[in-house]
Each structure stands twice: as structure tokens, then as C-alpha cells.
Design an enzyme around this catalytic site. Structure first.
Site, PDB file in Angstrom:
ATOM      1  CG  ASP A  64      36.045  35.836  34.434  1.00 38.03           C
ATOM      2  OD1 ASP A  64      36.663  36.611  35.194  1.00 38.03           O
ATOM      3  OD2 ASP A  64      35.932  34.619  34.651  1.00 38.03           O
ATOM      4  CB  ILE A  65      37.686  41.490  35.379  1.00 40.16           C
ATOM      5  CG1 ILE A  65      37.637  40.877  36.780  1.00 40.16           C
ATOM      6  CG2 ILE A  65      36.488  42.383  35.136  1.00 40.16           C
ATOM      7  CD1 ILE A  65      37.725  41.914  37.901  1.00 40.16           C
ATOM      8  CG  ASN A  91      32.644  46.700  43.743  1.00 41.30           C
ATOM      9  OD1 ASN A  91      32.619  46.793  44.971  1.00 41.30           O
ATOM     10  ND2 ASN A  91      31.743  45.979  43.082  1.00 41.30           N
ATOM     11  CE1 TYR A 155      37.069  39.395  50.620  1.00 36.71           C
ATOM     12  CE2 TYR A 155      37.064  39.654  53.002  1.00 36.71           C
ATOM     13  CZ  TYR A 155      36.699  40.099  51.754  1.00 36.71           C
ATOM     14  OH  TYR A 155      35.967  41.259  51.626  1.00 36.71           O
ATOM     15  CB  ALA A 157      46.132  37.510  52.748  1.00 35.34           C
TER      16      ALA A 157
END
Length: 254
Positions: A64-65, A91, A155, A157
Site C-alpha cells: 500500500d503506497i 498512476n 476527486y 481537486a
């Protein structure tokens, strides 16, 4: 993919986040077919394994980044495997339908943690290696990073923030020879709508409405988007930085 492009990218090392499906998977495959070593990153191991099965040039890391230490672990994995890092593709991201009437702080925080904070921390961890190789960062935004999206303003923003990071980093890192650009796809076939928690009927309705609103009359494919991500990262694109390239079938013109 042309032989010339493959020659320029051959042997380079690339990180692609969100590589388990959609644009991320197509991007990982496109870089690998161009001769690059690719580390596909995502939360779920099985979809990443499916991506890696598509080409021997792809390795994967399930993480999980957003987690503490994740960025360092990702970069360390690339350096341990290939001794270099040439391209970072930010991405991974999430779509959230969130009208103002339904907005709460936790959902906003979660959205920005994935779409803005995590790419920033990963770029920070990658920076010394990108400096060493005069590499490139490609951030994946959205048409809605610069076009209003009623009902999903946060989203939009978060993607607007990513586009501004792109421009600011491009100026900040130009002296290091690092190019930073963004690719802003329009509605593209992926799992994003389903992952946002929408019903199957709602997803199909949104897809029909989106296709009808696009001048070219259809949603995009991940492969169409991935091709431009690779081109922005191509070492031959030596004089392109700080740009947001919109690939959306003409949607932003409407």
C-alpha cells in the site's frame, strides 16, 4: 512500439504504481515491451502477478503506497534489482463520488492521501536516483484535474493538485535534468468506477453518459493512454517538461 523507442528505453528501470489493472497494467506492459525493467506496484498481489505474467520484464511488489516506509521499500526494491531508476509513473489513485452534502473529513483525507500525498512521498524517495540518471516523472491526472466534476469535486481537486505539483516540480528539478510531466486521460475502461463503490447499474449508466459526452463517441482504452505515458518518459522527449497532456477524445473541448 517502434524499434527506435525500444532502443532508447532498453535497460532502463521504471516504477509504475497501480499496475494491477487498467492504465497501470497497460503502462507496465508498454514499458516492458520497449525493453525497460518494470516494477509494478499495487496493494493486491494476484492482479500484480497477472500483470507480471504478461511480460518477463515486469517484476512486482504488493504494498500500500500510503503506508509508512512504503516509498522507501519500493525504491530500494528497484535499486536492489537493477541498480538504477530512470522513470517514476505515479498512476495509482482513486475516484470518489462525493457530493458536498455527503462530504466528510475522513473521506477527503483518504482521497488526498492516495492521490496527492503518496505520489509526493514516492517522488521524494526516488529523487536521488532520478537525479543520478537525469530521469523522468510522469504523473497520471485526469481531464477533471482541469475541468469541473459536480458530485466528485474532491476527486477533481486532488487531480488539480497533482497537476500543480507537476508544474512546480518541473521548475524545481529542471536544473537536475529531471523532466516532470502529467498525462490527463478522459474516461477510460478500467475498474475505477466499480472500485468507487458504485453499483453495476450505476457504472453502466455512467459509462453510457460519458461515451455520449465525448466528441469521438467512446471511452478510451488503457493501451491508448499508456502509449502516451511512455512517450512522455521517452529520453528523446528532452525538451518537454511541466506539461499536462490531455488524452480524452476531445472531452475537455466541450
Amino acid at each position: 512500439m517502434t524499434d527506435q523507442l525500444a532502443g532508447r528505453l532498453r535497460g532502463g528501470a521504471v516504477i509504475v504504481t497501480g499496475a494491477g489493472s487498467g492504465i497501470g497494467r497497460a503502462t507496465a506492459l508498454a514499458f516492458a515491451r520497449a525493453g525497460a525493467h518494470v516494477l509494478g506496484v499495487g496493494r493486491r498481489e494476484e492482479p500484480l502477478r497477472d500483470t507480471a505474467d504478461g511480460h518477463p520484464g515486469i517484476a512486482f511488489l504488493a504494498v500500500d503506497i500510503r503506508a509508512d516506509g512504503a516509498a522507501r521499500a519500493i525504491v530500494d526494491e528497484v535499486i536492489e534489482r537493477w541498480g538504477r531508476l530512470d522513470v517514476l509513473v505515479n498512476n495509482a489513485g482513486a475516484t470518489a463520488m462525493m457530493p458536498l452534502a455527503d462530504t466528510d473529513a475522513r473521506r477527503v483525507d483518504d482521497l488526498f492521501a492516495l492521490n496527492v500525498t503518496a505520489p509526493s512521498v514516492l517522488a521524494h524517495a526516488a529523487l536521488p536516483h532520478l537525479r543520478a540518471g537525469r530521469g523522468a516523472i510522469v504523473n497520471v491526472s485526469s481531464t477533471y484535474g482541469h475541468r469541473p466534476l459536480p458530485g466528485a469535486a474532491h476527486y477533481a481537486a486532488s487531480k488539480a493538485a497533482l497537476e500543480q505539483l507537476t508544474r512546480s516540480w518541473a521548475l524545481e528539478l529542471a536544473a537536475d535534468g529531471i523532466r516532470v510531466n502529467a498525462l490527463a486521460p478522459g474516461p477510460t475502461e478500467s475498474e475505477a468506477l466499480a472500485a468507487a463503490g458504485l453499483s453495476e447499474a450505476a457504472v453502466e449508466r455512467i459509462k453510457r453518459d460519458e461515451a455520449a459526452s465525448i466528441p469521438l463517441g467512446r471511452r478510451g482504452t488503457p493501451e491508448e493512454v499508456a502509449a502516451w505515458i511512455v512517450h512522455l518518459a521517452d529520453p528523446a522527449a528532452t525538451w518537454i517538461t511541466g506539461q499536462v497532456l490531455t488524452v480524452d477524445g476531445g472531452l475537455e473541448l466541450t
